[in-house]
Design an enzyme around this catalytic site. Sequence first.
Site, short mmCIF file in Angstrom:
data_model
loop_
_atom_site.label_atom_id
_atom_site.label_comp_id
_atom_site.label_asym_id
_atom_site.label_seq_id
_atom_site.Cartn_x
_atom_site.Cartn_y
_atom_site.Cartn_z
N HIS A 267 44.91 17.48 29.74
CA HIS A 267 44.55 18.63 27.93
C HIS A 267 43.85 18.02 26.47
O HIS A 267 42.86 16.70 26.72
CB HIS A 267 46.06 19.09 28.16
CG HIS A 267 45.88 20.48 27.48
ND1 HIS A 267 44.25 21.71 26.62
CD2 HIS A 267 47.14 21.19 26.53
CE1 HIS A 267 45.18 22.02 25.86
NE2 HIS A 267 46.59 21.69 25.94
N HIS A 306 35.85 22.03 32.28
CA HIS A 306 37.16 23.16 31.57
C HIS A 306 37.44 24.99 32.77
O HIS A 306 36.35 24.93 33.19
CB HIS A 306 36.72 23.78 29.98
CG HIS A 306 37.38 24.32 29.42
ND1 HIS A 306 37.43 25.03 29.41
CD2 HIS A 306 37.56 23.32 28.22
CE1 HIS A 306 38.34 25.73 28.21
NE2 HIS A 306 38.53 23.87 27.49
N ASP A 362 36.39 17.16 24.19
CA ASP A 362 37.13 15.81 24.21
C ASP A 362 35.51 14.61 23.83
O ASP A 362 35.87 13.76 24.24
CB ASP A 362 38.29 15.38 25.20
CG ASP A 362 38.71 16.62 24.50
OD1 ASP A 362 39.44 16.73 23.45
OD2 ASP A 362 39.79 17.31 25.12
N1 CMC Z 1 34.65 15.09 36.63
C1 CMC Z 1 34.90 15.37 37.95
N2 CMC Z 1 35.04 16.12 38.18
C2 CMC Z 1 35.28 17.47 38.29
C3 CMC Z 1 35.80 17.39 36.99
C4 CMC Z 1 35.20 15.97 36.39
N3 CMC Z 1 35.68 15.91 34.95
N4 CMC Z 1 36.03 18.67 36.62
C5 CMC Z 1 36.38 19.07 37.81
N5 CMC Z 1 35.63 18.92 38.59
C6 CMC Z 1 35.44 18.76 39.83
C7 CMC Z 1 36.64 19.06 41.16
O1 CMC Z 1 36.96 17.77 41.67
C8 CMC Z 1 36.50 20.19 41.48
O2 CMC Z 1 35.61 19.84 42.54
P1 CMC Z 1 35.72 20.62 44.35
O3 CMC Z 1 35.64 21.46 44.05
O4 CMC Z 1 35.13 19.49 44.96
O5 CMC Z 1 37.17 20.21 44.70
C9 CMC Z 1 36.09 21.26 40.80
O6 CMC Z 1 35.29 20.55 40.20
C10 CMC Z 1 36.83 22.20 40.15
O7 CMC Z 1 37.82 21.46 39.71
P2 CMC Z 1 38.98 21.94 39.11
O8 CMC Z 1 40.41 21.50 39.35
O9 CMC Z 1 39.64 23.21 39.97
O10 CMC Z 1 38.77 22.58 37.70
P3 CMC Z 1 40.56 23.61 37.10
O11 CMC Z 1 39.96 24.51 36.08
O12 CMC Z 1 41.49 23.23 37.39
O13 CMC Z 1 40.45 21.65 36.01
C11 CMC Z 1 39.99 20.32 34.42
C12 CMC Z 1 39.78 22.02 34.74
C13 CMC Z 1 39.34 20.30 32.65
C14 CMC Z 1 41.89 20.17 33.71
C15 CMC Z 1 39.07 19.31 34.65
O14 CMC Z 1 38.08 20.22 34.49
C16 CMC Z 1 39.42 18.19 34.52
O15 CMC Z 1 40.00 17.53 34.97
N6 CMC Z 1 39.05 17.91 33.10
C17 CMC Z 1 38.39 16.45 32.74
C18 CMC Z 1 39.46 15.81 31.86
C19 CMC Z 1 39.15 17.27 30.34
O16 CMC Z 1 38.54 16.89 29.91
N7 CMC Z 1 40.34 17.60 29.84
C20 CMC Z 1 39.86 18.90 28.70
C21 CMC Z 1 39.60 19.81 29.04
S1 CMC Z 1 38.80 20.34 26.97
C22 CMC Z 1 40.13 20.32 25.98
C23 CMC Z 1 41.37 21.31 26.26
O17 CMC Z 1 40.91 22.59 26.10
O18 CMC Z 1 42.59 20.22 26.77
#
Ligand code: CMC
Length: 438
Positions: A267, A306, A362
């Site tokens: 986050h 996201h 971010d």
């Molecule tokens: N790098 C590589 N792969 C990713 C990433 C990433 N940053 N984000 C998602 N994926 C992949 C994930 O491995 C999955 O692949 P598969 O379907 O093959 O298993 C797919 O994309 C879907 O990911 P998810 O984890 O199910 O998506 P989510 O909606 O649960 O997670 C997130 C959203 C923001 C937590 C995630 O994208 C992430 O961890 N990003 C990096 C951390 C980040 O930048 N966070 C800041 C968010 S914006 C500021 C805020 O609002 O806090």
Amino acid sequence: MSGSLTVTDNRTGKTYDLPIEEGAIRANALRQIKVDEDDFGLVSYDPAFLNTASARSAITYIDGDRGILRYRGYPIEQLAEESTYLETAYLLLFGELPTNEQLARFSHDVTYHTFLHENVKSLMEGFRYDAHPMGMLISVVAALSTFYPEAGSVDDEEVRLQQVVRLIAKVPTIAAWSFRHSRGLPYVYPDNDLGFTANFLSMMFKMGESRYHAEPALERALEVLFILHADHEQNCSANAMRAIGSSRVDPYSALAGAAAALYGPLHGGANEAVLRMLGEIGSVENVPAFVEGVKAGNGRLMGFGHRVYKNYDPRAKIIKQVADDVFEVTGRNPLLDVALELERIALEDEYFVSRKLYPNVDFYSGIIYQALELPTTLFPVMFAIPRTAGWLAQWLEGVVDPEQKIARPRQLYTGAGERSYTPIETRASGSVLAATFR
Ligand code: CMC
């Protein structure tokens, strides 16, 4: 046909009509679906709220597919261009842009509540020299509830608004002091003749001079960053704020919990993680190998992806422009080239394209904060300062919502059925976790 959902329970053959309102069915409407009278009724299972609306809200609108973000109907691009942080905070909290008079009053009230009780200062001085500033912020915000015990009267509108003003005013002071603490510098008291961001920069950077004069371009850049971070509907920390607030606890305690949620690397801690990642990559030549590593499952590309945006985060677009304004004053951050190359490769790569992973807010904010010579540990704190307005707007909306009840999800129990207690001497083996205690 419209306005309802007809479902057939294939266990019993019975059919039910569930009303659809505002594009949603009420999960509670599923409870009537039972196999027999003793059945508790059907529940929906939705860990992480992937497809569950937890509130009706009139504050922030996001269209994740089209990359749209609006506060109270106003596009984020217009607010970033025209508004100030305090005006935007007013809009989020009270629903309309303020008149001159209303803004003057609100700004005055916030300005005159920026000071902290001297005992708060002693409390902060008690932290270790290397304490993470986010840990300090969370603890000190929680501690504020002990200074304002009346804040527990959450049903009293006047009391609620008083705490809103106090929190918006005092969080920047706590944030700046946590930075001064980490540097071993004396804490700087607020300057009531300065605006919100100029005062914050003064509390951060003032040394021997009688008045700190912030560079206007940096002051404006910070104002824009604060506007962009002010709210983001039902994200992890807003959800924490509402859930904790639903117990009718005071807003200091609820906001400390929201800030704790923000601290996590998925986050608001992501901006800190982005900078660490860019530092580890080091230079543009190393970017392709790093991207391959991410695709192979070695960590995530921080600052990408996201839950809601499946398009370019509109805040990231604006932040890129802010970065240029800041670098004109501070000089270019060499990590910007690494970030730009990462973005270029990722936006062309099938792995990221097919998963709709775009830069989020971010990705570039940390590079700006670093150019302002802020330590990475302060980045989540820089997120928490403006998000305070959003958390409070979400809290205010929740507290007066006639539908609000204490947040209390159901679970799908997966543990053992009833079994009889056995004396310790007769147990064949303990839990595998018990190995930890050997
Ligand atoms: N790098 C590589 N792969 C990713 C990433 C990433 N940053 N984000 C998602 N994926 C992949 C994930 O491995 C999955 O692949 P598969 O379907 O093959 O298993 C797919 O994309 C879907 O990911 P998810 O984890 O199910 O998506 P989510 O909606 O649960 O997670 C997130 C959203 C923001 C937590 C995630 O994208 C992430 O961890 N990003 C990096 C951390 C980040 O930048 N966070 C800041 C968010 S914006 C500021 C805020 O609002 O806090």
